[in-house]
Write an enzyme that holds these catalytic residues in place. Structure first.
Site, PDB file in Angstrom:
ATOM      1  CD  GLU A  70      89.052  79.604  62.935  1.00 38.57           C
ATOM      2  OE1 GLU A  70      88.427  79.568  61.840  1.00 38.57           O
ATOM      3  OE2 GLU A  70      90.197  79.117  63.063  1.00 38.57           O
ATOM      4  CE  LYS A 113     100.491  68.893  57.836  1.00 38.73           C
ATOM      5  NZ  LYS A 113      99.287  69.479  58.400  1.00 38.73           N
ATOM      6  NE  ARG A 170      88.642  83.569  58.017  1.00 42.23           N
ATOM      7  CZ  ARG A 170      89.299  82.576  57.444  1.00 42.23           C
ATOM      8  NH1 ARG A 170      89.082  81.343  57.817  1.00 42.23           N
ATOM      9  NH2 ARG A 170      90.162  82.825  56.500  1.00 42.23           N
TER      10      ARG A 170
HETATM   11  C1  LIG Z   1      91.401  80.496  60.110  1.00 41.75           C
HETATM   12  C2  LIG Z   1      92.547  79.646  60.540  1.00 41.75           C
HETATM   13  N1  LIG Z   1      92.394  78.795  61.576  1.00 41.75           N
HETATM   14  C3  LIG Z   1      93.437  78.024  61.981  1.00 41.75           C
HETATM   15  C4  LIG Z   1      94.634  78.094  61.341  1.00 41.75           C
HETATM   16  C5  LIG Z   1      95.822  77.300  61.826  1.00 41.75           C
HETATM   17  N2  LIG Z   1      96.254  76.309  60.851  1.00 41.75           N
HETATM   18  C6  LIG Z   1      97.270  76.518  59.992  1.00 41.75           C
HETATM   19  S1  LIG Z   1      97.548  75.248  58.973  1.00 41.75           S
HETATM   20  C7  LIG Z   1      96.315  74.358  59.657  1.00 41.75           C
HETATM   21  C8  LIG Z   1      96.016  72.979  59.159  1.00 41.75           C
HETATM   22  C9  LIG Z   1      95.640  72.989  57.751  1.00 41.75           C
HETATM   23  O1  LIG Z   1      95.337  71.677  57.369  1.00 41.75           O
HETATM   24  P1  LIG Z   1      95.138  71.351  55.841  1.00 41.75           P
HETATM   25  O2  LIG Z   1      94.300  72.367  55.189  1.00 41.75           O
HETATM   26  O3  LIG Z   1      94.665  69.943  55.740  1.00 41.75           O
HETATM   27  O4  LIG Z   1      96.587  71.507  55.238  1.00 41.75           O
HETATM   28  P2  LIG Z   1      97.917  70.676  55.604  1.00 41.75           P
HETATM   29  O5  LIG Z   1      98.622  71.437  56.669  1.00 41.75           O
HETATM   30  O6  LIG Z   1      97.489  69.310  56.088  1.00 41.75           O
HETATM   31  O7  LIG Z   1      98.669  70.634  54.349  1.00 41.75           O
HETATM   32  C10 LIG Z   1      95.692  75.070  60.683  1.00 41.75           C
HETATM   33  C11 LIG Z   1      94.576  74.566  61.504  1.00 41.75           C
HETATM   34  C12 LIG Z   1      94.741  79.012  60.274  1.00 41.75           C
HETATM   35  N3  LIG Z   1      95.894  79.177  59.614  1.00 41.75           N
HETATM   36  N4  LIG Z   1      93.694  79.754  59.896  1.00 41.75           N
END
Ligand SMILES: Cc1ncc(C[n+]2csc(CCOP(=O)(O)OP(=O)(O)O)c2C)c(N)n1
Length: 643
Positions: free
Chosen positions: A370, A282, A398
């Site tokens: 969630e 990242k 959710r």
């Molecule tokens: C249901 C939900 N919960 C929380 C989030 C907030 N959120 C956005 S991106 C993210 C992290 C995602 O991590 P990953 O899938 O590993 O992707 P990366 O950002 O590392 O590429 C979170 C927790 C969201 N978008 N949707």
């Protein structure tokens, strides 16, 4: 910029030689850094997925082949490659490109998102539709390692392995969520990596043991079977193959030719789903040697040379609601060991980061989960704990059934702290928290409240925790109003509003963030001789019945104001109450809130003003009603007037 200035669609990219693609990726990375340094955005997440975007658009015949991005926050390179390069500087800006993917923004955005863990279900749906229609194209979903752990993604894996439809899943594994990834799945992915490294080492170790004089042969045999057992337990086969997926990997997710080769292999799998496990970093290329993982996910504007954020010239503002929440949690948890704090993958976004640090055994980051979070809290409440789930208003959607079925129906003491309630700004429609009043108000037992400022938020947090059943408080993104937060939090009387000023001409009943604007509107009205009562409702459930029915008896005009959808919202609750009491007859009731439309991304202040949800808008609504009632001017039907 020799390559990307010529790439106006993925078809242009596909004209290039594989050897040129790394250069294309480098150019895209530089372009993202340059753009994000000026306007901010999901910088780190997108920098980590540049090579993946290049390789996928190169290998797949997009948009005929369907690419589905999970969340969509990491897809800046995808936007650049799909004809939106010259608009990238408008991303998340008012009127500009969405920060996520939208079907109405581009034909390459096959599925809109913003919330996590949806891609596999959507992609599987597309794959099955393709099969049923006897069409022939590839469907490829890209999902992050943390989103993969979300319940929906797990459910999709379960069905995909069973259906055996052709589906490609690219796992973007950077070991990060917004914060470091948590959970057993994340550990499992690490073990896959370790096991694969071990596979490479195995022969070497075996050879070394074999060379021990005398006992070498038997040592080698014993070690081999022992190590094979370990390998069998941790290699992807143990989980992935058993569930019907083929596995390709792991691959270096920043090496475009390697990714191209892996995806070409994946395309050949025609008898079921296949997962391509790509390892990425990242914030790859982010110009800051100091690794700050929160900053790497998303950033504000920064110095492109140093990566350091530009200092804001604004005077120090009041602390954010989020910070006040986190600090108050720590204060209350120090006094009562039954309180536990919880976040679903948003430790810094909710203020639970400080709680995790100070109370590591009584605070949990459950990951993007969630639904689980809510029922996990319900279980803890069954055993007498007082869980506080800090979940954004939009993400608690959710967990709706869990709130109803697991918490409210059983009348359990769970507190929901809903940050980012209201219009959130640049993240737009997927992230606005405009529905929580409507989705929570319709079921018995729960207490719902919203503070007028950060001091009242502290009181409400304590009130919710001490209330023996379910309770939720909603508060906005951003800074508090500068209220005095030095006093100890105190419990509020459930269902009691607060009269802030009295006037005979109209009553403005405001909920949460709108109280301040209502007071300002009353000042403006007073300067023209219109005297308005202003009420801080505090609770939408239960409503202050005596206060509101009393107001209806004393005023001919009532205006409700809320930062939420009107349908099913606070004003609706007031209207229902007045209707039950037969008080609507001679009353002019106007409900101010967000109408039945998708609210775009933009500056929250401007968006609110557009809906008349500021002092000016409230002032003019009250003025028109008062004029209409007094017969000065006929009502022009702009408002929903109930007679
Ligand atoms: C249901 C939900 N919960 C929380 C989030 C907030 N959120 C956005 S991106 C993210 C992290 C995602 O991590 P990953 O899938 O590993 O992707 P990366 O950002 O590392 O590429 C979170 C927790 C969201 N978008 N949707």
């Amino acid at each position: 910029m020799s390559f990307i200035s010529e790439i106006n669609s993925p078809a242009d990219l596909r004209q290039l030689k594989v050897e040129d693609l790394q250069e294309v990726a480098d150019e895209i990375r530089a372009f993202i850094i340059d753009t994000c340094s000026r306007i901010g955005g999901h910088t780190g997440a997108s920098l980590g997925a540049v090579e993946l975007a290049v390789a996928m658009h190169y290998v797949f015949d997009t948009p005929n082949d369907r690419l589905v991005w999970d969340v969509g926050h990491q897809a800046y390179a995808h936007k650049i490659l799909t004809g939106r390069r010259d608009e990238l500087h408008t991303i998340k800006q008012p009127g500009g490109l969405s920060g996520f993917l939208r079907r109405d923004e581009s034909e390459y955005d096959t599925f809109g998102a913003g919330h996590a863990s949806t891609s596999l279900s959507a992609a599987l749906g597309m794959a099955i539709a393709r099969d049923l229609k006897k069409e022939d194209f590839h469907v490829c979903a890209l999902i992050g390692d943390s989103s993969l752990a979300g319940g929906m993604a797990m459910e999709a894996i379960n069905q995909a392995g069973h259906l055996k439809s052709r589906l490609i899943v690219v796992l973007n594994d950077n070991e990060m969520s917004i914060a470091p990834a948590v959970g057993a799945l994340s550990r499992y992915l690490n073990r896959i990596k370790e096991a694969q490294s071990y596979q490479h080492l195995k022969e070497e170790i075996g050879d070394a043991l074999g060379s021990v004089p005398g006992i070498g042969g038997s040592l080698r045999r014993a070690a081999k079977s022992f190590k094979d057992a370990i390998a069998a337990a941790v290699l992807p086969g143990a989980l992935v193959n058993e569930l019907g997926f083929k596995y390709i990997g792991y691959v270096d997710g920043h090496n475009v030719p390697m990714l191209v080769a892996a995806l070409e292999e994946a395309k050949k799998v025609d008898d079921g789903p296949v997962i391509v496990h790509a390892l990425t970093t990242k914030g790859k290329g982010f110009p800051n040697p100091e690794k700050n993982y929160y900053a790497y996910h998303a950033t504000g504007p920064f110095d492109p040379k140093t990566g350091l954020p530009y200092k804001s010239s604004k005077a120090a503002a009041a602390p954010t609601y989020t910070k006040v929440f986190g600090d108050t949690m720590c204060q209350l948890m120090a006094q009562d060991e039954k309180i536990v704090g919880l976040t679903a993958a948003m430790p810094d976004g909710t203020g639970i980061d400080r709680v995790l640090e100070e109370f590591p055994s009584r605070a949990f980051d459950v990951g993007i989960a969630e639904q689980h979070a809510v029922t996990f809290c319900a279980g803890m409440a069954c055993e007498g704990l007082k869980p506080v789930a800090a979940i954004y208003s939009t993400f608690l959607q959710r967990g709706f059934d869990q709130v109803i079925h697991d918490v409210c129906l059983q009348d359990l003491n769970v507190t929901f702290a809903m940050d980012r309630a209201g219009i959130v700004g640049a993240d737009g429609p997927t992230h606005h928290g405009l529905l929580d009043i409507a989705y929570l108000r319709g079921y018995p037992n729960i207490v719902l409240m919203a503070p007028k400022d950060e001091a009242e938020m502290r009181d409400m947090l304590l009130t919710a925790i001490e209330y023996p059943g379910p309770a939720a408080l909603r508060y906005p993104r951003g800074n508090g109003v500068g209220a005095d937060i030095s006093q100890e939090p105190k419990e509020l009387e459930i269902g009691k509003g607060e009269v802030l000023r009295s006037g005979k001409d109209a009553a403005i009943i405001a909920y949460g963030t709108m109280v301040g604007s209502a007071m300002e509107a009353a000042d403006r009205l007073a300067s023209d001789g219109i005297q308005a009562t202003v009420v801080n409702a505090r609770f939408v459930k239960p409503l202050d019945e005596a206060l509101i029915t009393g107001l209806a008896g004393e005023h001919s005009v009532i205006v409700t104001v809320e930062e939420a959808y009107l349908a099913g919202g606070f004003g609706s609750a007031v209207m229902e109450l007045l209707e039950e009491h037969g008080l609507l007859g001679d009353l002019t009731l106007v409900r101010l809130g967000v109408p039945d439309e998708i609210v775009p991304h933009g500056n929250p202040k401007d968006l609110l003003a557009g809906y008349g949800l500021d002092a000016k808008g409230i002032d003019s609504a009250v003025r028109r009603c008062v004029d209409s009632v007094s017969g000065k001017k006929p009502d022009n039907k702009r408002f929903r007037v109930v007679r």
